[in-house]
Scaffold this motif. Structure first.
Motif, PDB file in Angstrom:
ATOM      1  N   PHE B  73       0.874  -1.170   0.000  1.00  0.00           N
ATOM      2  CA  PHE B  73       0.000   0.000   0.000  1.00  0.00           C
ATOM      3  C   PHE B  73       0.916   1.227   0.000  1.00  0.00           C
ATOM      4  O   PHE B  73       1.703   1.398   0.933  1.00  0.00           O
ATOM      5  CB  PHE B  73      -0.910   0.002   1.234  1.00  0.00           C
ATOM      6  N   LEU B  74       0.829   2.031  -1.051  1.00  0.00           N
ATOM      7  CA  LEU B  74       1.685   3.223  -1.125  1.00  0.00           C
ATOM      8  C   LEU B  74       0.921   4.391  -0.519  1.00  0.00           C
ATOM      9  O   LEU B  74      -0.065   4.874  -1.087  1.00  0.00           O
ATOM     10  CB  LEU B  74       2.080   3.487  -2.574  1.00  0.00           C
ATOM     11  N   ASP B  75       1.396   4.830   0.624  1.00  0.00           N
ATOM     12  CA  ASP B  75       0.644   5.714   1.511  1.00  0.00           C
ATOM     13  C   ASP B  75       1.328   7.078   1.573  1.00  0.00           C
ATOM     14  O   ASP B  75       2.019   7.404   2.536  1.00  0.00           O
ATOM     15  CB  ASP B  75       0.589   5.050   2.899  1.00  0.00           C
ATOM     16  N   THR B  76       1.130   7.863   0.519  1.00  0.00           N
ATOM     17  CA  THR B  76       1.713   9.197   0.508  1.00  0.00           C
ATOM     18  C   THR B  76       0.773  10.166  -0.198  1.00  0.00           C
ATOM     19  O   THR B  76       0.033   9.775  -1.106  1.00  0.00           O
ATOM     20  CB  THR B  76       3.096   9.218  -0.179  1.00  0.00           C
ATOM     21  N   LYS B  90       6.929  -4.036  -8.291  1.00  0.00           N
ATOM     22  CA  LYS B  90       6.700  -5.299  -8.998  1.00  0.00           C
ATOM     23  C   LYS B  90       5.623  -6.107  -8.274  1.00  0.00           C
ATOM     24  O   LYS B  90       4.916  -6.896  -8.876  1.00  0.00           O
ATOM     25  CB  LYS B  90       7.998  -6.103  -9.072  1.00  0.00           C
ATOM     26  N   ASN B  91       5.534  -5.915  -6.969  1.00  0.00           N
ATOM     27  CA  ASN B  91       4.494  -6.587  -6.166  1.00  0.00           C
ATOM     28  C   ASN B  91       3.120  -6.007  -6.521  1.00  0.00           C
ATOM     29  O   ASN B  91       3.049  -4.901  -7.067  1.00  0.00           O
ATOM     30  CB  ASN B  91       4.736  -6.325  -4.671  1.00  0.00           C
ATOM     31  N   PRO B  92       2.047  -6.717  -6.186  1.00  0.00           N
ATOM     32  CA  PRO B  92       0.722  -6.087  -6.278  1.00  0.00           C
ATOM     33  C   PRO B  92       0.734  -4.807  -5.448  1.00  0.00           C
ATOM     34  O   PRO B  92       1.375  -4.757  -4.390  1.00  0.00           O
ATOM     35  CB  PRO B  92      -0.227  -7.118  -5.665  1.00  0.00           C
ATOM     36  N   VAL B  93       0.039  -3.790  -5.914  1.00  0.00           N
ATOM     37  CA  VAL B  93       0.162  -2.489  -5.265  1.00  0.00           C
ATOM     38  C   VAL B  93      -1.203  -1.802  -5.168  1.00  0.00           C
ATOM     39  O   VAL B  93      -2.068  -1.985  -6.030  1.00  0.00           O
ATOM     40  CB  VAL B  93       1.210  -1.637  -6.038  1.00  0.00           C
ATOM     41  N   VAL B  94      -1.395  -1.065  -4.081  1.00  0.00           N
ATOM     42  CA  VAL B  94      -2.627  -0.314  -3.859  1.00  0.00           C
ATOM     43  C   VAL B  94      -2.232   1.125  -3.524  1.00  0.00           C
ATOM     44  O   VAL B  94      -1.315   1.337  -2.720  1.00  0.00           O
ATOM     45  CB  VAL B  94      -3.441  -0.906  -2.681  1.00  0.00           C
ATOM     46  N   ILE B  95      -2.911   2.077  -4.130  1.00  0.00           N
ATOM     47  CA  ILE B  95      -2.666   3.484  -3.793  1.00  0.00           C
ATOM     48  C   ILE B  95      -3.490   3.842  -2.562  1.00  0.00           C
ATOM     49  O   ILE B  95      -4.699   3.628  -2.520  1.00  0.00           O
ATOM     50  CB  ILE B  95      -3.053   4.404  -4.968  1.00  0.00           C
ATOM     51  N   ASN B  96      -2.825   4.409  -1.562  1.00  0.00           N
ATOM     52  CA  ASN B  96      -3.488   4.725  -0.290  1.00  0.00           C
ATOM     53  C   ASN B  96      -3.224   6.179   0.072  1.00  0.00           C
ATOM     54  O   ASN B  96      -2.221   6.496   0.698  1.00  0.00           O
ATOM     55  CB  ASN B  96      -2.951   3.794   0.811  1.00  0.00           C
TER      56      ASN B  96
END
Lengths: 263, 263
Positions: B73-76, B90-96
């Motif tokens: 989870f990219l939390d910025t 490269k991993n599964p990713v979620v925008i947070n």
């Protein structure tokens, strides 16, 4: 949410022995330990009481009353012992309990009227078996409520127990999910609020590491609280379970939060 | 229920220092510790990233990916850093995540489309404030869902966060009760199932004994689970909280229970 300790039961060898020998000390020590955990009421489960049932039940009630003024749940299927316990009781008292089993309707339920006490009604089939699911429990609830009202008692004296079953039962998870739904929908089904109570220790019946039992209880208890259960019968020696129960009350209250309320 | 660790955040002095110094070791050690606790995904919260934002975010993503293939989870709130993170992933990713704040709709939401990722949508007012109650949260949910759909993304890419607030807020308990109701009613309100996520650590924000924070979290988490929440962002170092989360999944599943599933 009323927290009722289930620890005082003849299934414990030390308590069995104390009841046999009319020995107040181990009983009072256990009760004091439950009180220290922060419970509201104590269930007295003397087991079958094959001899001197009246004397032993009266002894138990008197022994507990010497150390606490809290509510006593008299948890016996023996109507003679029950009546002796009710006669001995000075504390607030609840009969635990009756069901649609004919002998319970005939011998247990009338005692609630006679002594003007509250009574727990189990959602069990007339043959004493656990109803298999949600719908069946609701049908039993309607029948139980009808029988209860026919006895002339006011609805606020009834506490319905929808029967938590061991998770280990083949359909244990589904049944305990049904219990949550029953608690939530009961006011709509009966057309009025009736209090509910569950026995949490049933969930973890069977052989398993204590730590796992503890975690499973702590996960299920807040679901019961959120569903609106009024009372929980639990093992007061699992201190974290009691703390979780108190925290649930706070979380679901309309207060202004302070950390002081969390034990 | 997806369990997302919130531990990797620049608010921790050791992590702040590691990001400043491009030092992979403390970051990877922290991630490994979270993995051992049994989490499913890890939130990367690098703080404001005032300088070399792209380089630092890419470093963080690469560093974490070296030790796990789990979802990030990219939390910025920094869209430049976010894009760099998405490129490095490269991993599964979620925008947070995004919200109705105009700059979030303009700069964050489009990145979900550009990179084809899932995105968390916060139920916040356009000014960034928390809606005061249940109704307001639902209104925001409808607006957020409309904005999201207008961006052309499929609904299954959206994860709605109804915003758990500190219990200590004057109306904290009522708000967190509203969060439970929002999670439960959202499928009816939106006319379809949309996943939900909450940040559990918000509940216990402020100064309090760790033990009390732990108990309050453990009491609230099963209520979230029972309400149907899809993901929980939590402090993975509180091992009992993770164990409770896993136990909730089991209790609410349609499996046959075995004790092996309880951690």
């Amino acid at each position: 949410m009323l927290i009722v300790a289930d620890n005082l039961q003849a299934a414990r060898p030390d308590i069995y022995k104390a009841i046999e020998g009319f020995d107040a000390k181990p009983i009072q020590e256990l009760v004091v330990r439950c009180l220290r955990a922060g419970i509201d009421a104590i269930d007295i489960n003397p087991g079958p009481l094959k001899h001197d049932a009246e004397k032993r039940m009266a002894f138990l009630v008197e022994t507990v009353q010497e150390v606490t003024g809290k509510t006593l749940f008299l948890d016996t299927t023996n109507p003679v012992a029950l009546e002796a316990g009710l006669k001995a009781a000075k504390n607030p008292v609840v009969i635990n309990g009756f069901s649609l089993e004919p002998k319970k309707i005939e011998h247990i339920l009338p005692l609630a009227g006679k002594f003007g006490t509250e009574i727990v009604g189990y959602l069990l089939l007339p043959n004493g078996h656990v109803p298999p699911g949600y719908e069946e429990r609701l049908n039993v609830a309607i029948e139980l409520y009808t029988v209860f009202q026919r006895s002339g008692l006011p609805p606020e004296k009834l506490i319905i127990d929808p029967i938590v079953v061991p998770a280990l039962w083949e359909d244990g998870l589904a049944q305990n999910q049904a219990v949550l739904s029953v608690i939530q929908t009961l006011p709509d089904v009966l057309g009025r609020h009736v209090r509910t109570m569950v026995g949490l220790s049933n969930l973890t019946t069977g052989k398993a590491p204590l730590e796992k039992k503890r975690v499973l209880e702590m996960a299920y208890l807040p679901m019961l609280a959120y569903s609106g259960v009024s009372a929980i019968l639990l093992n007061a020696f699992r201190l974290d379970t009691v703390r979780i129960a108190r925290s649930c009350e706070v979380l679901l209250s309309s207060k202004v939060f302070t950390w002081q309320e969390i034990p």
